[in-house]
Design an enzyme around this catalytic site. Structure first.
Site, PDB file in Angstrom:
ATOM      1  N   LYS A 217       0.818  -1.221   0.000  1.00 61.15           N
ATOM      2  CA  LYS A 217       0.000   0.000   0.000  1.00 61.15           C
ATOM      3  C   LYS A 217       0.848   1.265   0.000  1.00 61.15           C
ATOM      4  O   LYS A 217       2.023   1.256   0.345  1.00 61.15           O
ATOM      5  CB  LYS A 217      -0.989  -0.039   1.172  1.00 61.15           C
ATOM      6  CG  LYS A 217      -2.114  -1.024   0.853  1.00 61.15           C
ATOM      7  CD  LYS A 217      -3.253  -0.989   1.820  1.00 61.15           C
ATOM      8  CE  LYS A 217      -4.338  -1.963   1.327  1.00 61.15           C
ATOM      9  NZ  LYS A 217      -5.354  -2.216   2.332  1.00 61.15           N
ATOM     10  N   ARG A 257      -3.499 -10.004   4.990  1.00 63.86           N
ATOM     11  CA  ARG A 257      -3.912 -10.108   3.580  1.00 63.86           C
ATOM     12  C   ARG A 257      -2.744  -9.611   2.737  1.00 63.86           C
ATOM     13  O   ARG A 257      -2.398  -8.432   2.812  1.00 63.86           O
ATOM     14  CB  ARG A 257      -5.170  -9.254   3.368  1.00 63.86           C
ATOM     15  CG  ARG A 257      -5.733  -9.322   1.949  1.00 63.86           C
ATOM     16  CD  ARG A 257      -6.938  -8.402   1.827  1.00 63.86           C
ATOM     17  NE  ARG A 257      -7.494  -8.433   0.495  1.00 63.86           N
ATOM     18  CZ  ARG A 257      -6.989  -7.766  -0.546  1.00 63.86           C
ATOM     19  NH1 ARG A 257      -5.924  -7.011  -0.399  1.00 63.86           N
ATOM     20  NH2 ARG A 257      -7.555  -7.856  -1.729  1.00 63.86           N
TER      21      ARG A 257
HETATM   22  N1  PMM Z   1      -7.334  -3.936   0.783  1.00 65.70           N
HETATM   23  C1  PMM Z   1      -7.657  -4.006  -0.514  1.00 65.70           C
HETATM   24  C2  PMM Z   1      -8.690  -4.843  -0.961  1.00 65.70           C
HETATM   25  N2  PMM Z   1      -9.394  -5.596  -0.094  1.00 65.70           N
HETATM   26  N3  PMM Z   1      -9.787  -6.317   2.108  1.00 65.70           N
HETATM   27  C3  PMM Z   1      -9.509  -6.266   3.409  1.00 65.70           C
HETATM   28  N4  PMM Z   1     -10.207  -7.015   4.284  1.00 65.70           N
HETATM   29  N5  PMM Z   1      -8.516  -5.466   3.901  1.00 65.70           N
HETATM   30  C4  PMM Z   1      -7.767  -4.679   3.092  1.00 65.70           C
HETATM   31  O1  PMM Z   1      -6.893  -3.946   3.595  1.00 65.70           O
HETATM   32  C5  PMM Z   1      -8.045  -4.693   1.678  1.00 65.70           C
HETATM   33  C6  PMM Z   1      -9.081  -5.545   1.231  1.00 65.70           C
HETATM   34  C7  PMM Z   1      -6.886  -3.175  -1.510  1.00 65.70           C
HETATM   35  O2  PMM Z   1      -5.671  -3.745  -1.811  1.00 65.70           O
HETATM   36  P1  PMM Z   1      -5.339  -4.560  -3.184  1.00 65.70           P
HETATM   37  O3  PMM Z   1      -5.759  -3.665  -4.340  1.00 65.70           O
HETATM   38  O4  PMM Z   1      -3.901  -4.793  -3.110  1.00 65.70           O
HETATM   39  O5  PMM Z   1      -6.141  -5.826  -3.190  1.00 65.70           O
END
Ligand code: PMM
Length: 276
Positions: A217, A257
């Protein structure tokens, strides 16, 4: 707390994700990527068909369904524990029918009024993330003035997640099936993410397992910026993400995650070996 930290591997079936740039946008590539993450040691796979990067516009429901359902079917048939990353009840229901057992809703039930009842009826585990607005507007909502002091993001996140817990309970979801997530990067400015990480014990005091998504991020890119202020590119933030995984393991989170499952698993092997 030194319980085993679950590794949730990210499979973004989107053309426009900030972190993996649409590399797994078609079914075959996404399924192959999911299988690789399983081989790398993922405990569960998070399949998403909507990019939530700041400024992103939403796909129509049929497009989101077409992206995620075949990938979920294939990976669930392999025996994987599958989570669907969606804010839509209709997509959650289709995902559960296709073999998913976890619904990861970045809006914590705020984006779709039917979501909580759908998850409660479907028997799934529910991840409720802290969220304030869709991605095209979320930076307008990154203000956290609180009675506890200016910019007390931890107090606000705790209060707003507590409201999501109440809503989930009212919809019939048992506490044992609820996981909370502070929502790093969602309606948060750089500093807010660090404040939340520093104050994570206050979020944990809500009494639920925590999932944390920090992988790649932009607050990590800002931390590692070059002397002229240029953020560290997305693909070069992995070591900082792994350091954070170790910190989170020490805090006793339920899961992380991540995109790089292999490296995360290495970090956690060291952690587990030193905390028998
Ligand atoms: N971040 C993203 C997408 N889904 N879900 C949860 N539970 N927590 C998060 O921090 C989160 C998520 C965005 O990140 P990506 O684009 O790398 O998937």
């Amino acid at each position: 707390m030194t319980g085993r930290v679950r590794v949730m591997g990210v499979v973004n079936v989107t053309p426009d994700s900030f972190s993996d740039g649409g590399r797994y946008a078609d079914t075959d590539a996404a399924v192959a990527h999911g299988r690789r993450l399983l081989a790398d040691g993922a405990d569960l796979l998070d399949i998403g068909g909507e990019s939530t990067r700041p400024g992103a516009t939403r796909p129509v429901v049929s497009e989101e369904l077409d992206r995620v359902v075949p990938v979920i079917e294939a990976l669930a048939a392999d025996g994987a524990t599958v989570s669907v990353d969606t804010m839509r009840a209709e997509v959650a229901a289709a995902a559960l029918a296709a073999g998913a057992t976890v619904v990861n809703d970045v809006s914590g039930g705020l984006a779709d009024p039917a979501m909580l009842a759908t998850v409660a009826a479907g028997g799934a585990t529910y991840v409720a993330m802290h969220w304030r607005a869709h991605s095209d507007r979320m930076t307008d909502h990154a203000t956290y003035d609180e009675p506890g002091g200016p910019d007390d993001v931890v107090a606000a996140v705790c209060r707003e997640l507590g409201e999501r817990v109440d809503a989930a309970r009212a919809a019939g979801l048992p506490d044992e099936r609820l996981v909370l997530d502070p929502g790093l990067g969602f309606a948060k400015r750089g500093e807010h993410n660090w404040q939340l990480l520093a104050g994570l014990d206050r979020v944990q005091a809500l009494g639920f397992p925590l999932l944390v998504g920090a992988s790649r991020k932009s607050f990590l890119g800002a931390l590692l910026a070059a002397g002229d202020g240029t953020p560290r590119p997305v693909g070069e933030r992995e070591v900082a993400g792994h350091a954070l995984t170790l910190v989170l393991a020490q805090r006793g989170v339920w899961g992380v995650r991540v995109h790089d499952v292999r490296g995360t698993r290495d970090v956690l092997r060291v952690w587990e070996r030193t905390h028998p």
